[in-house]
Design an enzyme around this catalytic site. Sequence first.
Site, PDB file in Angstrom:
ATOM      1  N   ASP A 129     -10.509 -10.888  -6.408  1.00 25.98           N
ATOM      2  CA  ASP A 129      -9.050 -10.938  -6.566  1.00 25.98           C
ATOM      3  C   ASP A 129      -8.441 -12.144  -5.851  1.00 25.98           C
ATOM      4  OD1 ASP A 129      -6.241  -8.641  -6.068  1.00 25.98           O
ATOM      5  OD2 ASP A 129      -6.676 -10.072  -7.683  1.00 25.98           O
ATOM      6  N   LYS A 131      -6.229 -15.104  -5.406  1.00 24.53           N
ATOM      7  CA  LYS A 131      -4.964 -15.563  -5.998  1.00 24.53           C
ATOM      8  C   LYS A 131      -4.040 -15.924  -4.854  1.00 24.53           C
ATOM      9  CE  LYS A 131      -3.301 -10.794  -6.336  1.00 24.53           C
ATOM     10  NZ  LYS A 131      -2.718  -9.752  -7.226  1.00 24.53           N
ATOM     11  N   ASN A 134      -3.007 -13.438  -2.176  1.00 22.11           N
ATOM     12  CA  ASN A 134      -4.013 -12.937  -1.224  1.00 22.11           C
ATOM     13  C   ASN A 134      -4.535 -14.037  -0.321  1.00 22.11           C
ATOM     14  OD1 ASN A 134      -3.916 -10.271  -2.025  1.00 22.11           O
ATOM     15  ND2 ASN A 134      -5.511 -10.502  -3.577  1.00 22.11           N
ATOM     16  N   ASP A 150      -7.299  -9.299   1.869  1.00 18.59           N
ATOM     17  CA  ASP A 150      -7.336  -8.192   0.929  1.00 18.59           C
ATOM     18  C   ASP A 150      -8.640  -8.074   0.148  1.00 18.59           C
ATOM     19  OD1 ASP A 150      -4.845  -6.639  -1.219  1.00 18.59           O
ATOM     20  OD2 ASP A 150      -6.807  -5.991  -0.489  1.00 18.59           O
ATOM     21  N   THR A 169      -6.663  -9.648 -11.260  1.00 20.35           N
ATOM     22  CA  THR A 169      -5.260  -9.835 -11.642  1.00 20.35           C
ATOM     23  C   THR A 169      -5.226 -10.608 -12.959  1.00 20.35           C
ATOM     24  OG1 THR A 169      -4.602  -9.816  -9.310  1.00 20.35           O
ATOM     25  CG2 THR A 169      -3.073 -10.859 -10.880  1.00 20.35           C
TER      26      THR A 169
HETATM   27  C1  LIG Z   1      -3.796  -5.927   2.387  1.00 19.33           C
HETATM   28  C2  LIG Z   1      -5.163  -5.835   2.952  1.00 19.33           C
HETATM   29  C3  LIG Z   1      -5.412  -6.818   4.034  1.00 19.33           C
HETATM   30  C4  LIG Z   1      -4.322  -6.806   5.082  1.00 19.33           C
HETATM   31  C5  LIG Z   1      -4.500  -8.077   5.856  1.00 19.33           C
HETATM   32  C6  LIG Z   1      -3.421  -8.235   6.884  1.00 19.33           C
HETATM   33  C7  LIG Z   1      -3.438  -9.702   7.247  1.00 19.33           C
HETATM   34  N1  LIG Z   1      -2.583  -9.990   8.362  1.00 19.33           N
HETATM   35  C8  LIG Z   1      -1.281 -10.235   8.141  1.00 19.33           C
HETATM   36  O1  LIG Z   1      -0.551 -10.658   9.055  1.00 19.33           O
HETATM   37  O2  LIG Z   1      -0.799  -9.973   6.874  1.00 19.33           O
HETATM   38  C9  LIG Z   1       0.536 -10.346   6.764  1.00 19.33           C
HETATM   39  C10 LIG Z   1       1.168  -9.723   5.530  1.00 19.33           C
HETATM   40  O3  LIG Z   1       0.251  -8.907   4.872  1.00 19.33           O
HETATM   41  C11 LIG Z   1       0.383  -8.766   3.457  1.00 19.33           C
HETATM   42  O4  LIG Z   1      -0.641  -9.489   2.793  1.00 19.33           O
HETATM   43  C12 LIG Z   1      -1.934  -8.902   2.973  1.00 19.33           C
HETATM   44  C13 LIG Z   1       1.709  -9.265   2.948  1.00 19.33           C
HETATM   45  O5  LIG Z   1       1.715  -9.151   1.549  1.00 19.33           O
HETATM   46  C14 LIG Z   1       1.852 -10.681   3.338  1.00 19.33           C
HETATM   47  O6  LIG Z   1       3.166 -11.069   2.978  1.00 19.33           O
HETATM   48  C15 LIG Z   1       1.687 -10.892   4.813  1.00 19.33           C
HETATM   49  O7  LIG Z   1       2.918 -11.186   5.450  1.00 19.33           O
END
Ligand SMILES: CCCCCCCNC(=O)OC[C@@H]1O[C@H](OC)[C@H](O)[C@@H](O)[C@H]1O
Length: 267
Positions: A129, A131, A134, A150, A169
């Site tokens: 995924d 893009k 991510n 992600d 996607t």
């Molecule tokens: C979603 C699975 C992985 C999570 C990773 C966290 C990374 N640290 C992290 O600080 O992620 C920030 C937010 O997390 C999301 O994106 C993964 C928002 O959409 C983004 O806008 C972003 O602001």
Amino acid sequence: KAFSEQFEVKEDLGKGAFSIVRKVVHTSSGVDYAAKIINTKRLSARDLQKLEREVKICRMLQHNNIVRLHNVFQEGHVRYMIFDLITGGELFDDIVAREFYSEKDASSCIQQILDSVSYCHKMGIIHRDIKPENLLLSSKKPGASVKLADFGLAVETEKKKHYYGFAGTPGYLSPEVLRKEPYDKAVDLWACGVVLYILLVGYPPFWDDDQSKMFEQIKQGRYEYLSPEWDSVTDEVKKLIDGMLTMDPDKRITAEQALSHPWIKNR
Ligand SMILES: CCCCCCCNC(=O)OC[C@@H]1O[C@H](OC)[C@H](O)[C@@H](O)[C@H]1O
């Protein structure tokens, strides 16, 4: 010690299908993290399996250009995955804000993405995924480091090609996935080709309001370098994009080969 004893939950950062990402602060050290919070009560057995797979894969990956998973906590039905906090936002929003990147900045950006993809592939992981949504930026400055996030759709490669299912996607799906053929890590390089194209002009190579028409374009590998915006782009990077958007996955450029491409290496 339990999650609630060590962390304070702060503002929302983003929402996923079954999850929410919130900023949390580790009370004793004062360090901020991003917690992906999932209520596992409502998850099916299949989705629970997928969540275990995501955690397992994230635990395998330690790389500068991949968002780091530090810890996982479970309190009752709520699962907390503690990741690095990345404050530069998504590459997607940065491209929108800048309209498109210079070749120098695009090269630095895609090189970091290819570094993370090459590492995943060496570890036997397909992201599936890739893009701009991510890909997170460590800061707002041009040339900020890029972090792949992600791994919710990531899979471990089997020995031979396998049909892992129809996932990803729409605009980034490779021809082989659309044709429902067995596929492998080359699907990530196709997605990198779509990302590189978007970095350079700010719009995607495959698009139609009618999704089935867009899928036809992808299956025929029909994209073009339209005038006037592509006239000022070097042939060198067009050759790299063509290598990534190669229909035959066995002929498609690999992450390692792309990293040695002159447009990346001689930047
Ligand atoms: C979603 C699975 C992985 C999570 C990773 C966290 C990374 N640290 C992290 O600080 O992620 C920030 C937010 O997390 C999301 O994106 C993964 C928002 O959409 C983004 O806008 C972003 O602001």
